[in-house]
Design an enzyme around this catalytic site. Structure first.
Site, PDB file in Angstrom:
ATOM      1  N   TYR A  28     -41.312  46.480  74.558  1.00 18.96           N
ATOM      2  CA  TYR A  28     -42.479  44.733  74.624  1.00 18.96           C
ATOM      3  C   TYR A  28     -43.437  45.463  73.620  1.00 18.96           C
ATOM      4  O   TYR A  28     -43.737  44.804  72.765  1.00 18.96           O
ATOM      5  CB  TYR A  28     -42.516  44.388  76.182  1.00 18.96           C
ATOM      6  CG  TYR A  28     -43.550  43.083  75.949  1.00 18.96           C
ATOM      7  CD1 TYR A  28     -43.167  41.835  75.362  1.00 18.96           C
ATOM      8  CD2 TYR A  28     -44.887  43.709  75.937  1.00 18.96           C
ATOM      9  CE1 TYR A  28     -43.582  41.013  75.841  1.00 18.96           C
ATOM     10  CE2 TYR A  28     -45.508  42.433  75.807  1.00 18.96           C
ATOM     11  CZ  TYR A  28     -44.945  41.021  76.354  1.00 18.96           C
ATOM     12  OH  TYR A  28     -45.808  40.151  76.456  1.00 18.96           O
TER      13      TYR A  28
ATOM     14  N   SER B  50     -50.735  40.311  72.730  1.00 22.47           N
ATOM     15  CA  SER B  50     -50.865  41.131  74.985  1.00 22.47           C
ATOM     16  C   SER B  50     -52.001  41.882  74.334  1.00 22.47           C
ATOM     17  O   SER B  50     -51.752  42.718  74.057  1.00 22.47           O
ATOM     18  CB  SER B  50     -49.606  41.545  74.960  1.00 22.47           C
ATOM     19  OG  SER B  50     -50.050  42.388  75.904  1.00 22.47           O
TER      20      SER B  50
HETATM   21  P1  NAD Z   1     -41.460  32.599  78.703  1.00 27.44           P
HETATM   22  O1  NAD Z   1     -40.779  33.393  78.920  1.00 27.44           O
HETATM   23  O2  NAD Z   1     -42.129  31.614  79.866  1.00 27.44           O
HETATM   24  O3  NAD Z   1     -41.749  32.116  77.209  1.00 27.44           O
HETATM   25  C1  NAD Z   1     -41.583  33.027  76.353  1.00 27.44           C
HETATM   26  C2  NAD Z   1     -40.682  31.216  75.034  1.00 27.44           C
HETATM   27  O4  NAD Z   1     -39.671  31.604  74.445  1.00 27.44           O
HETATM   28  C3  NAD Z   1     -39.306  30.502  76.249  1.00 27.44           C
HETATM   29  O5  NAD Z   1     -39.503  29.171  75.848  1.00 27.44           O
HETATM   30  C4  NAD Z   1     -37.796  31.101  75.200  1.00 27.44           C
HETATM   31  O6  NAD Z   1     -36.913  30.338  75.933  1.00 27.44           O
HETATM   32  C5  NAD Z   1     -38.148  31.466  73.974  1.00 27.44           C
HETATM   33  N1  NAD Z   1     -37.880  32.288  73.013  1.00 27.44           N
HETATM   34  C6  NAD Z   1     -37.186  33.802  73.851  1.00 27.44           C
HETATM   35  N2  NAD Z   1     -36.486  33.922  72.780  1.00 27.44           N
HETATM   36  C7  NAD Z   1     -36.489  32.675  71.262  1.00 27.44           C
HETATM   37  C8  NAD Z   1     -35.711  32.793  70.061  1.00 27.44           C
HETATM   38  N3  NAD Z   1     -35.031  33.421  69.619  1.00 27.44           N
HETATM   39  N4  NAD Z   1     -35.940  31.951  69.952  1.00 27.44           N
HETATM   40  C9  NAD Z   1     -36.801  30.336  70.252  1.00 27.44           C
HETATM   41  N5  NAD Z   1     -37.217  31.242  72.025  1.00 27.44           N
HETATM   42  C10 NAD Z   1     -37.368  31.936  72.208  1.00 27.44           C
HETATM   43  O7  NAD Z   1     -43.135  33.566  78.998  1.00 27.44           O
HETATM   44  P2  NAD Z   1     -44.407  33.250  78.222  1.00 27.44           P
HETATM   45  O8  NAD Z   1     -45.107  34.292  79.345  1.00 27.44           O
HETATM   46  O9  NAD Z   1     -44.615  31.848  78.236  1.00 27.44           O
HETATM   47  O10 NAD Z   1     -44.847  33.888  76.712  1.00 27.44           O
HETATM   48  C11 NAD Z   1     -45.192  33.323  75.628  1.00 27.44           C
HETATM   49  C12 NAD Z   1     -45.822  33.792  74.854  1.00 27.44           C
HETATM   50  O11 NAD Z   1     -46.714  34.746  75.516  1.00 27.44           O
HETATM   51  C13 NAD Z   1     -44.547  35.754  74.478  1.00 27.44           C
HETATM   52  O12 NAD Z   1     -44.310  35.862  72.741  1.00 27.44           O
HETATM   53  C14 NAD Z   1     -45.158  36.531  75.619  1.00 27.44           C
HETATM   54  O13 NAD Z   1     -44.787  37.423  75.032  1.00 27.44           O
HETATM   55  C15 NAD Z   1     -46.652  36.598  75.413  1.00 27.44           C
HETATM   56  N6  NAD Z   1     -47.779  36.890  76.611  1.00 27.44           N
HETATM   57  C16 NAD Z   1     -47.768  35.794  77.612  1.00 27.44           C
HETATM   58  C17 NAD Z   1     -48.155  36.711  78.938  1.00 27.44           C
HETATM   59  C18 NAD Z   1     -47.756  36.290  80.369  1.00 27.44           C
HETATM   60  O14 NAD Z   1     -48.281  37.238  81.118  1.00 27.44           O
HETATM   61  N7  NAD Z   1     -47.470  35.675  80.001  1.00 27.44           N
HETATM   62  C19 NAD Z   1     -49.115  37.676  78.566  1.00 27.44           C
HETATM   63  C20 NAD Z   1     -49.682  38.254  76.930  1.00 27.44           C
HETATM   64  C21 NAD Z   1     -48.764  37.699  76.565  1.00 27.44           C
END
Ligand code: NAD
Length: 253
Positions: free
Chosen positions: A157, A144
């Site tokens: 985070y 991120s």
């Molecule tokens: P999201 O919450 O929609 O997806 C995260 C997924 O991880 C969910 O399906 C959740 O059930 C799963 N998860 C959580 N804990 C878990 C566990 N213990 N075992 C298995 N699965 C688990 O969020 P997102 O926005 O789609 O984020 C996906 C990735 O991208 C994350 O690593 C997040 O940090 C990263 N990210 C997101 C953004 C953003 O703006 N959306 C920006 C930078 C990085």
């Protein structure tokens, strides 16, 4: 017509929602057979059905990245059912907003245990299989822009994602000899269901205005980077962290 990832096997963690769900569809459209992993398999039904609509192939798998036995079993099932995993999208992650001094041991363990320890556990297990099978592969970690910069209330985070960045580099260095590439994507703010409400508030809108491109990223904005890192176009890239943020991290003020 041949597709760029035809006959490749991919594992996507956290595939039941948000970016993981989107990445699974993108990889499947590119021809990969995708093991879609989430804690609750029933939440994967409509994803598997959607992938089937374009004759893609997806295998739902139960996976909790905080549970070592679950990680071992998920990778074993994916390899038994689909074949040797060549692409890992290490995507599962969580966010918890709290002032730094209110974070307790359980909060710390929750975020670091999922985002950093969990991602490390999955990467290590998949890499062990890749080494054993002798075919190499590509590991794509989700970092991120908060792996580099920080913002208030999100210290655990940001710390976890900084760890993911260094994990990417450390594993890349040690695994290069095994033909395993380890890279990371560092997105800025990407619109998913999770943050939709926040970005409709005045504070959220103000934040969007600070992004030089004046918009949130959409999941599709990450597709180019995903396809680059998953495919042969990045054959000579390892240990790279690619920022995809509409210019968010450019300005000092
Ligand atoms: P999201 O919450 O929609 O997806 C995260 C997924 O991880 C969910 O399906 C959740 O059930 C799963 N998860 C959580 N804990 C878990 C566990 N213990 N075992 C298995 N699965 C688990 O969020 P997102 O926005 O789609 O984020 C996906 C990735 O991208 C994350 O690593 C997040 O940090 C990263 N990210 C997101 C953004 C953003 O703006 N959306 C920006 C930078 C990085």
């Amino acid at each position: 017509m041949s597709k760029p990832l035809q006959n490749r096997i991919a594992l996507v963690t956290g595939a039941s929602s948000g970016l993981g769900r989107h990445f699974a569809i993108t990889l499947a459209k590119a021809g990969a057979k995708v093991a879609v992993a989430a804690r609750r398999v029933d939440k994967l039904d409509d994803l598997v059905a959607e992938i089937a609509t374009f004759d893609g192939h997806a295998l739902p798998i139960a996976l909790d990245v905080t549970d070592p036995a679950s990680v071992t079993e998920a990778v074993r099932v994916a390899e038994t059912e689909l074949g040797a995993i060549g692409i890992l999208v290490n995507n599962a992650g969580i966010v918890q907003a709290k002032p730094a001094l209110e974070i307790d041991e359980a909060d710390w363990e929750y975020v670091i245990g999922t985002n950093l320890t969990g991602a490390w556990r999955v990467a290590r297990e998949v890499a062990r299989h890749m080494v054993r099978m002798g075919h190499g592969g590509s590991i794509i970690n989700m970092a991120s822009i908060l792996g580099e910069g920080v913002t208030k209330q999100l210290s655990t985070y940001a710390i976890s994602k900084a760890g993911v960045v260094q994990m990417t580099r450390a594993l890349a260095l040690e695994l290069a000899k095994d033909n395993i590439r380890v890279n990371a994507m560092a997105p800025g703010y990407i619109a998913t269901e999770l943050n939709q409400e926040y970005f409709e508030t005045d504070i959220g809108k103000a934040l969007i205005n600070k992004i030089p491109q004046r918009r949130l990223g959409q999941p599709e904005d990450l597709d180019g980077t995903l396809m680059l890192l998953a495919g042969d176009g990045s054959a000579f890239m390892t240990g790279s962290v690619i920022t995809v943020d509409g210019g968010h991290t450019l300005a000092i003020a």
